[in-house]
Design an enzyme around this catalytic site. Sequence first.
Site, PDB file in Angstrom:
ATOM      1  CD  GLU A 132      54.237  37.001  40.122  1.00 37.28           C
ATOM      2  OE1 GLU A 132      53.558  36.311  40.084  1.00 37.28           O
ATOM      3  OE2 GLU A 132      54.965  38.387  39.407  1.00 37.28           O
ATOM      4  CG  HIS A 165      51.451  41.109  43.257  1.00 35.40           C
ATOM      5  ND1 HIS A 165      52.471  40.157  43.585  1.00 35.40           N
ATOM      6  CD2 HIS A 165      50.986  40.419  42.039  1.00 35.40           C
ATOM      7  CE1 HIS A 165      52.242  38.451  42.926  1.00 35.40           C
ATOM      8  NE2 HIS A 165      51.986  39.060  41.426  1.00 35.40           N
TER       9      HIS A 165
END
Length: 210
Positions: A132, A165
């Site tokens: 990420e 997310h």
Amino acid sequence: MNIRKNSFVLLVTYLVVMLFPNLFFTVSKSNLLLFITTSIVGTAGIFCMFYLNQKFPFANHIDSKKSSLTSVLLLGILGTILAFLVQKVTMLAEIYFLHQPAVSENTSQIMTIIAHYPYYLIYVIVAAPVMEEFIFRKVFFGNLSTFINPMGAALFSSILFSIAHADGHYLTYACLGLVLSFVYYKAHNIKAPIITHILMNLLVVALQLK
């Protein structure tokens, strides 16, 4: 252009790691194999991203300055403290003003998976944070800021980070994205926000297990 090659290979690696386990699950229909595959592919993704970032290097204006290992480690640790405080404040704001649930659905799902498949910790604590940071901080913040204002790039990458997310706590994840962008900007090294992200995930899991 090096920036295109660097961004492209990192993005492709990330997409493969994200999609392959789910595609594999459609064939196997096994949760055990799904999380084993996710952990293995995620771990491989770490090494691929570090390797590809070296093989197809691009030093954006953040990377162009050099920092000592001590500075990187210190900023990574201080970033963890800042990220934890920001998470607490924004979660309270979401609960009281946006009427969001106090418990993160994303975190709850992860903890349930870890309870059944402990090896998934490898993915949650190490693999996911590393990948990420390469995508949302290196590509969508650092590399993108070559073309647009750094603040705009930081906001864009943080919003994408929040959406990715898919938790509902968009404000919290977006603010965490900004903290990680700040750590990267100050450290001039992607390893600093990686350290922050790993320590933050480790702290969240440890507090949930307590």
